[in-house]
Design a protein around this motif. Structure first.
Motif, mmCIF file in Angstrom:
data_model
loop_
_atom_site.group_PDB
_atom_site.id
_atom_site.type_symbol
_atom_site.label_atom_id
_atom_site.label_comp_id
_atom_site.label_asym_id
_atom_site.label_seq_id
_atom_site.Cartn_x
_atom_site.Cartn_y
_atom_site.Cartn_z
ATOM 1 N N ARG A 190 0.948 -1.202 -0.081
ATOM 2 C CA ARG A 190 -0.031 0.061 -0.005
ATOM 3 C C ARG A 190 0.766 1.171 -0.122
ATOM 4 O O ARG A 190 2.196 1.369 0.588
ATOM 5 N N PRO A 191 0.266 2.516 -0.679
ATOM 6 C CA PRO A 191 1.379 3.572 -0.740
ATOM 7 C C PRO A 191 1.449 4.140 0.861
ATOM 8 O O PRO A 191 0.535 4.105 1.624
ATOM 9 N N GLY A 192 2.645 4.775 0.811
ATOM 10 C CA GLY A 192 2.950 5.150 2.336
ATOM 11 C C GLY A 192 2.538 6.626 2.255
ATOM 12 O O GLY A 192 2.581 7.066 3.361
ATOM 13 N N PHE A 193 1.875 7.025 1.479
ATOM 14 C CA PHE A 193 1.390 8.342 1.307
ATOM 15 C C PHE A 193 -0.050 8.606 0.823
ATOM 16 O O PHE A 193 -0.097 8.230 -0.582
ATOM 17 N N VAL A 194 -1.143 8.805 1.455
ATOM 18 C CA VAL A 194 -2.404 8.727 0.684
ATOM 19 C C VAL A 194 -2.862 10.354 0.976
ATOM 20 O O VAL A 194 -3.217 10.983 2.151
ATOM 21 N N LEU A 195 -3.352 11.090 -0.101
ATOM 22 C CA LEU A 195 -3.925 12.356 -0.017
ATOM 23 C C LEU A 195 -5.419 12.528 0.027
ATOM 24 O O LEU A 195 -5.786 11.772 -1.048
ATOM 25 N N SER A 196 -6.075 12.848 0.849
ATOM 26 C CA SER A 196 -7.533 13.169 0.514
ATOM 27 C C SER A 196 -7.742 14.115 -0.507
ATOM 28 O O SER A 196 -7.120 15.118 -0.604
ATOM 29 N N PRO A 197 -8.760 13.814 -1.239
ATOM 30 C CA PRO A 197 -9.307 14.688 -2.527
ATOM 31 C C PRO A 197 -9.732 16.187 -1.800
ATOM 32 O O PRO A 197 -9.982 17.124 -2.589
ATOM 33 N N LYS A 198 -10.021 16.089 -0.433
ATOM 34 C CA LYS A 198 -10.489 17.468 0.140
ATOM 35 C C LYS A 198 -9.198 18.507 -0.244
ATOM 36 O O LYS A 198 -9.408 19.778 -0.132
ATOM 37 N N CYS A 199 -7.736 18.039 -0.141
ATOM 38 C CA CYS A 199 -6.734 18.847 -0.246
ATOM 39 C C CYS A 199 -6.723 19.384 -1.830
ATOM 40 O O CYS A 199 -5.515 19.078 -2.434
ATOM 41 N N ALA A 200 -7.387 20.168 -2.275
ATOM 42 C CA ALA A 200 -7.579 20.546 -3.650
ATOM 43 C C ALA A 200 -6.128 21.159 -3.882
ATOM 44 O O ALA A 200 -5.545 21.177 -4.984
ATOM 45 N N MET A 201 -5.755 22.199 -3.005
ATOM 46 C CA MET A 201 -4.492 22.925 -3.320
ATOM 47 C C MET A 201 -3.258 22.007 -3.192
ATOM 48 O O MET A 201 -2.224 22.135 -4.201
ATOM 49 N N LEU A 202 -3.162 21.428 -2.475
ATOM 50 C CA LEU A 202 -2.073 20.253 -2.391
ATOM 51 C C LEU A 202 -2.052 19.472 -3.643
ATOM 52 O O LEU A 202 -0.892 19.292 -4.246
ATOM 53 N N ARG A 203 -3.190 18.971 -4.029
ATOM 54 C CA ARG A 203 -3.275 17.750 -5.221
ATOM 55 C C ARG A 203 -2.748 18.779 -6.564
ATOM 56 O O ARG A 203 -2.030 18.274 -7.220
ATOM 57 N N LYS A 204 -3.552 19.985 -6.889
ATOM 58 C CA LYS A 204 -2.967 20.520 -7.776
ATOM 59 C C LYS A 204 -1.678 21.065 -7.919
ATOM 60 O O LYS A 204 -0.603 21.059 -8.751
ATOM 61 N N GLY A 205 -0.971 21.161 -6.642
ATOM 62 C CA GLY A 205 0.388 21.492 -6.471
ATOM 63 C C GLY A 205 1.290 20.297 -6.744
ATOM 64 O O GLY A 205 2.046 20.487 -7.476
ATOM 65 N N PHE A 206 0.852 19.234 -6.458
ATOM 66 C CA PHE A 206 1.700 17.907 -6.752
ATOM 67 C C PHE A 206 1.537 17.874 -8.421
ATOM 68 O O PHE A 206 2.626 17.173 -9.028
ATOM 69 N N ALA A 207 0.558 18.346 -8.915
ATOM 70 C CA ALA A 207 0.232 18.080 -10.284
ATOM 71 C C ALA A 207 1.126 19.214 -11.172
ATOM 72 O O ALA A 207 1.028 18.700 -12.288
ATOM 73 N N GLY A 208 1.944 19.895 -10.363
ATOM 74 C CA GLY A 208 2.654 20.999 -11.358
ATOM 75 C C GLY A 208 2.273 22.511 -10.947
ATOM 76 O O GLY A 208 3.339 23.139 -11.347
ATOM 77 N N GLY A 209 1.389 22.592 -10.140
ATOM 78 C CA GLY A 209 1.252 24.062 -9.835
ATOM 79 C C GLY A 209 2.235 24.339 -8.662
ATOM 80 O O GLY A 209 2.901 25.594 -8.563
ATOM 81 N N TYR A 210 3.210 23.333 -7.909
ATOM 82 C CA TYR A 210 4.284 23.489 -7.035
ATOM 83 C C TYR A 210 5.360 23.127 -7.860
ATOM 84 O O TYR A 210 5.538 21.794 -7.975
ATOM 85 N N HIS A 211 5.982 23.972 -8.696
ATOM 86 C CA HIS A 211 7.233 23.555 -9.477
ATOM 87 C C HIS A 211 8.259 24.586 -9.351
ATOM 88 O O HIS A 211 8.385 25.488 -8.777
ATOM 89 N N PHE A 212 9.266 24.060 -10.057
ATOM 90 C CA PHE A 212 10.577 24.939 -10.309
ATOM 91 C C PHE A 212 10.348 25.848 -11.787
ATOM 92 O O PHE A 212 9.943 25.081 -12.801
ATOM 93 N N LYS A 213 10.556 26.818 -11.699
ATOM 94 C CA LYS A 213 10.125 27.828 -12.932
ATOM 95 C C LYS A 213 11.389 27.607 -13.905
ATOM 96 O O LYS A 213 12.774 27.608 -13.320
#
Length: 471
Positions: free
Chosen positions: A384-407
């Motif tokens: 099982r994955p050691g890290f599970v994110l709730s879909p309630k965490c919309a900002m974290l989720r979009k950050g993981f998808a690339g919103g949190y990035h290196f320019k």
């Protein structure tokens, strides 16, 4: 300057309406190449030219031009400005802050170019007395910056000098996401004396500024791009586009995001990570006995002090997790430094406000902060994955998808990337997540140190009367 203004023609009906509007805050959004930035440049020059003269016959104005970081300010914003206001109008002084002073017999216009990617840069706003301001690419600026600006404009020239004929804030941007403050203000609840203008699609029949663009500009721009990019940058629609290199490329949404909101597991205490600042953020999670992380929730505020954010966070947890206690809170180690205006530290203030125990995260080293998250993402425990994110965490989720990035940094030798992640709406909850994992034992894991005690409690729980892994 007047000759430059006479040579300018608005890019289209939307841009013309933008110029004609007298409101206090004006925003214009559209596709790339649509003349948004140029419109803001010319609006500053036009407003300076029609400022009512002071008693001595001089028309005085002072303007701030703002971008999210110094590289973008220098390479993009200032270059656009200089196309319409070249050095012969007044030499640009590249000391800090960057300034240009335009003076004629009856005109005195000051321009301050500001990058606001650091807290000390943001504090510059608090002492400014301006006629008006322009935020270039506003989607990259946090709303507290806009809030601060609205209180700094209209203060120059002084009433003794006749006051400002018009004062306010100009905004331009490519489309942000629907979670952005721009969308909320433009589409949901626009404040009085504010107005937002939306240009038509660049590849549509009503496209603006085509006369100033190369032939087949938008057709060529679309080539090789995905639908999300075309939606935002060509059609001018709200959307999400990855702008650089994701900080956590090992994140897989199908693997690491739960299919439904994660419940807080009974008998397991909560832990909280927090990032202080103008846009404070908190992340709430549970660490299970087998080492898995459940990231349950996030809370992001705007323009909130530590005391008020602590109150909001405490009330949020009581309302949504009434059956759970908070074992520990972790924050930026800098939050343990005493402020010049308050003998208490940020961590002391939030501790007293929430009633929880707060300690600084073990380190603020950027590499270590990223590695603790990467280690959790890459961990499998009994399949099982050691890290599970709730879909309630919309900002974290979009950050993981690339919103949190290196320019990206483009140069003659190719494209490289900044060493630190871009500061934006997604970086604050991700900073909070990193402090949570650091304080919750991942710092020791990455350093290959044992962090389990004989009673299965993590080291940080020492002295508590309950087990964070279960009652």
């Amino acid at each position: 300057m007047s000759s430059v203004v006479r040579e300018y023609a608005p890019a289209g009906p939307t841009t013309k309406a933008f110029h004609e509007s007298p409101v206090f805050v004006r925003g214009i959004m559209g596709p790339i190449g649509s003349g948004k930035s140029t419109a803001c440049v010319l609006e500053i020059l036009r407003r300076a030219a029609i400022q009512k003269p002071s008693p001595d016959g001089v028309r005085r104005t002072r303007w701030a031009i703002i971008r999210n970081s110094y590289p973008e300010l220098k390479s993009t914003t200032i270059k656009t400005w200089q196309e319409w206001c070249p050095p012969e109008f007044g030499k640009i002084n590249f000391d800090s802050p960057i300034t240009q002073h335009i003076k004629t017999a009856d005109l005195d216009t000051e321009i301050l170019f500001l990058a606001l990617d650091r807290p000390e840069d943001q504090r510059k706003l608090l002492s400014l007395e301006l006629t008006g301001a322009w935020i270039n690419e506003a989607r990259e600026i946090e709303k507290p910056i806009l809030d601060a600006l609205t209180g700094r404009v209209g203060r120059y020239p002084s009433k003794m000098q006749g006051g400002a004929t018009w004062s306010g804030v100009l905004l331009d941007t490519n489309p942000p996401t629907t979670e952005h403050w721009w969308y909320k203000l433009a589409e949901e609840e626009t404040p009085e004396d504010w107005q937002f203008f939306r240009q038509p699609a660049g590849d549509g029949p009503d496209a603006e500024n085509l006369a100033n663009l190369p032939a087949r500009y938008y057709e060529r721009a679309k080539a090789g791009k995905d639908d999300d990019w075309i939606k935002v940058y060509v059609r001018g629609e709200y959307g999400f586009v990855v702008e650089g290199k994701a900080v956590f490329p090992s994140f897989r949404d199908a693997t690491h995001t739960a299919t439904q909101a994660l419940p807080a597991l009974p008998g397991f205490a909560l832990m909280v990570g927090v990032d202080f600042g103008l846009t404070p953020a908190a992340v709430i999670g549970q660490k299970l006995p087998d080492g898995r992380w459940w990231i349950l929730d996030e809370l992001v505020a705007e323009n909130s002090g530590i005391l008020r954010f602590g109150e909001t966070l405490s009330a949020y947890v009581r309302r949504h997790y009434p059956e759970h206690v908070v074992a520990m809170g972790f924050g930026d180690p800098a939050g343990n430094q005493r402020a010049q205006t308050d003998e208490r530290t940020a961590l002391e203030i939030i501790s007293q406000t929430t009633g929880w125990r707060w300690v600084p995260a073990p380190t603020n080293d950027t590499t270590m902060r990223q590695e603790v998250v990467a280690a959790a993402l890459n961990r499998l425990i009994d399949g099982r994955p050691g890290f599970v994110l709730s879909p309630k965490c919309a900002m974290l989720r979009k950050g993981f998808a690339g919103g949190y990035h290196f320019k990206p940094v483009r140069s003659g030798s190719g494209t490289t990337y900044h060493e630190t992640p871009a500061k934006n709406a997604y970086s604050h909850p991700h900073d909070a997540l990193q402090y949570l994992l650091l304080g919750g034992g991942e710092h020791d894991v990455v350093l290959n140190r044992s962090h389990r005690r004989t009673n299965a409690r993590p080291r940080m729980a020492r002295g508590l009367e309950y087990n964070v892994f279960g009652a």
